[in-house]
Write a protein that holds these residues in place. Structure first.
Motif, short mmCIF file in Angstrom:
data_model
loop_
_atom_site.label_atom_id
_atom_site.label_comp_id
_atom_site.label_asym_id
_atom_site.label_seq_id
_atom_site.Cartn_x
_atom_site.Cartn_y
_atom_site.Cartn_z
N THR A 8 0.85 -1.18 0.00
CA THR A 8 0.00 0.00 0.00
C THR A 8 0.89 1.24 0.00
O THR A 8 1.78 1.37 0.85
N ALA A 9 0.66 2.12 -0.98
CA ALA A 9 1.35 3.42 -1.00
C ALA A 9 0.34 4.47 -0.55
O ALA A 9 -0.79 4.50 -1.06
N ARG A 10 0.74 5.29 0.43
CA ARG A 10 -0.16 6.34 0.92
C ARG A 10 0.54 7.68 0.88
O ARG A 10 1.63 7.84 1.47
N ASN A 11 -0.06 8.62 0.17
CA ASN A 11 0.48 9.99 0.08
C ASN A 11 1.98 9.96 -0.23
O ASN A 11 2.77 10.67 0.39
N LEU A 12 2.35 9.12 -1.18
CA LEU A 12 3.77 8.92 -1.51
C LEU A 12 4.26 10.02 -2.45
O LEU A 12 3.71 10.24 -3.53
N ASN A 13 5.29 10.72 -2.00
CA ASN A 13 5.97 11.72 -2.84
C ASN A 13 7.44 11.36 -2.89
O ASN A 13 8.03 10.99 -1.88
N LEU A 14 8.02 11.48 -4.07
CA LEU A 14 9.44 11.18 -4.22
C LEU A 14 10.11 12.31 -5.00
O LEU A 14 9.58 12.77 -6.02
N ASN A 24 2.13 12.42 -4.75
CA ASN A 24 0.98 12.03 -3.93
C ASN A 24 0.29 10.75 -4.44
O ASN A 24 -0.90 10.74 -4.74
N ILE A 25 1.06 9.68 -4.51
CA ILE A 25 0.54 8.40 -5.01
C ILE A 25 -0.18 7.64 -3.89
O ILE A 25 0.38 7.42 -2.82
N ASN A 26 -1.41 7.26 -4.17
CA ASN A 26 -2.19 6.40 -3.26
C ASN A 26 -2.64 5.19 -4.06
O ASN A 26 -3.40 5.33 -5.02
N PHE A 27 -2.16 4.02 -3.66
CA PHE A 27 -2.40 2.84 -4.49
C PHE A 27 -2.20 1.57 -3.69
O PHE A 27 -1.30 1.48 -2.87
N GLU A 28 -3.07 0.59 -3.93
CA GLU A 28 -2.93 -0.73 -3.30
C GLU A 28 -2.60 -1.78 -4.35
O GLU A 28 -3.19 -1.80 -5.42
N ILE A 29 -1.65 -2.65 -4.02
CA ILE A 29 -1.29 -3.76 -4.90
C ILE A 29 -1.75 -5.04 -4.22
O ILE A 29 -1.36 -5.33 -3.09
N GLU A 30 -2.61 -5.78 -4.91
CA GLU A 30 -3.20 -6.98 -4.31
C GLU A 30 -2.28 -8.19 -4.41
O GLU A 30 -1.57 -8.37 -5.40
N LYS A 63 14.65 11.74 -2.05
CA LYS A 63 13.93 11.96 -0.78
C LYS A 63 12.51 11.43 -0.94
O LYS A 63 11.85 11.69 -1.95
N ILE A 64 12.05 10.68 0.06
CA ILE A 64 10.73 10.07 0.00
C ILE A 64 9.88 10.54 1.17
O ILE A 64 10.35 10.57 2.31
N GLU A 65 8.63 10.92 0.87
CA GLU A 65 7.67 11.28 1.91
C GLU A 65 6.45 10.37 1.75
O GLU A 65 6.15 9.93 0.64
N GLY A 66 5.74 10.14 2.84
CA GLY A 66 4.55 9.28 2.79
C GLY A 66 4.89 7.87 3.24
O GLY A 66 5.96 7.62 3.81
N ASP A 67 3.99 6.95 2.98
CA ASP A 67 4.14 5.59 3.48
C ASP A 67 4.16 4.58 2.34
O ASP A 67 3.39 4.71 1.38
#
Length: 253
Positions: A8-14, A24-30, A63-67
């Motif tokens: 799961t990527a939440r509010n991901l900024n690179l 600001n990537i929000n995405f789930e990989i099943e 630099k990476i921000e988010g989860d």
């Protein structure tokens, strides 16, 4: 986060220095699905793929921000080492990159690093891994020949065998067939479909027919943004975003 979520990527900024590469990537990989990442060159899909096993750690000024969560655990903010992560999340690159060693030693390399020394155990891992990628019968009589003498398609399947030899949970593939001929490409596609029974697969591809043929979920990236993601059939037949529609119908990219 859904029950079947692997990543799961939440509010991901690179950022690479001042360049905002992922926005600001929000995405789930099943789990146990094939997820395809599509989009024109330089849109962020390979960058996103590399965040999933911290390959961007090697890039200066990154630099990476988010989860970024793997099974609910943040791979950047916990005590998970990059080595442990890369055992769980393997990577297959665009150009086949076998080591300048024998076929056997290529596959045995990862298990050796993990401390397996017994020849009978290594023999079994090599055979199982080569069988899993469908090349045991081709290779069993020349295991001690150099891997560099193989064709491109054989080298790429060997690299996949080398990846699965350490029993990862996820296999990342960065355009794994772009350097291959159509028959080798078809073999890798068939292999990916077979592999999802055991692994979660994330594939970056320029080839939209490939994404349509083999993936369960497709995510469309453009200029560092995730424009649209969903079930592959829905995304190709009925895209919700005009930019997605323009890209998949070949109006740009």
């Amino acid at each position: 986060m859904s029950e079947n979520s692997k990543f799961t990527a939440r509010n991901l900024n690179l950022y690479y220095g001042d360049f905002h590469a992922l926005k600001n990537i929000n995405f789930e990989i099943e789990a146990n699905k094939i997820t395809a990442l599509i989009g024109p060159s330089g849109c962020g899909k390979s960058t996103f793929l590399k965040t999933l096993n911290r390959m961007n750690d090697f890039v200066e000024g990154c630099k990476i921000e988010g989860d970024v969560l793997l099974d609910g655990k943040d791979i950047y903010k916990t005590d998970m080492s990059a080595i442990e992560l890369r055992q769980r999340v393997g990577m297959v690159f665009q150009q086949p990159n076998p080591f300048p060693k024998s076929i056997y030693e290529n596959v045995a390399y990862g298990p050796r690093i993990r401390g397996i020394k017994k020849k009978s155990e290594l023999d079994e891992i090599v055979e199982t891994s080569l069988r899993e990628v469908g090349i045991w019968d081709e290779f069993k009589d020349r295991l001690h020949k150099s891997a560099l003498g193989l064709s491109g398609g054989q080298q790429q399947r060997l690299c996949i065998a080398r990846t699965v030899a350490v029993h990862p949970e996820v296999v990342l593939m960065d355009e794994p067939t772009s350097a291959l001929d159509p028959i080798s490409t078809m073999k890798i596609e068939d292999l990916a479909v077979e592999m999802k029974k055991k692994y979660t697969i994330v594939i970056v591809t320029h080839n939209m027919q490939q994404a349509n043929r083999i993936s369960d979920t497709t995510a469309f990236f453009l200029l560092g943004e995730l424009i649209e993601a969903g079930a592959t059939k829905d995304l190709f037949l009925n895209p919700k975003n005009k930019k997605t529609e323009e890209y998949i119908t070949g109006r740009f990219g």
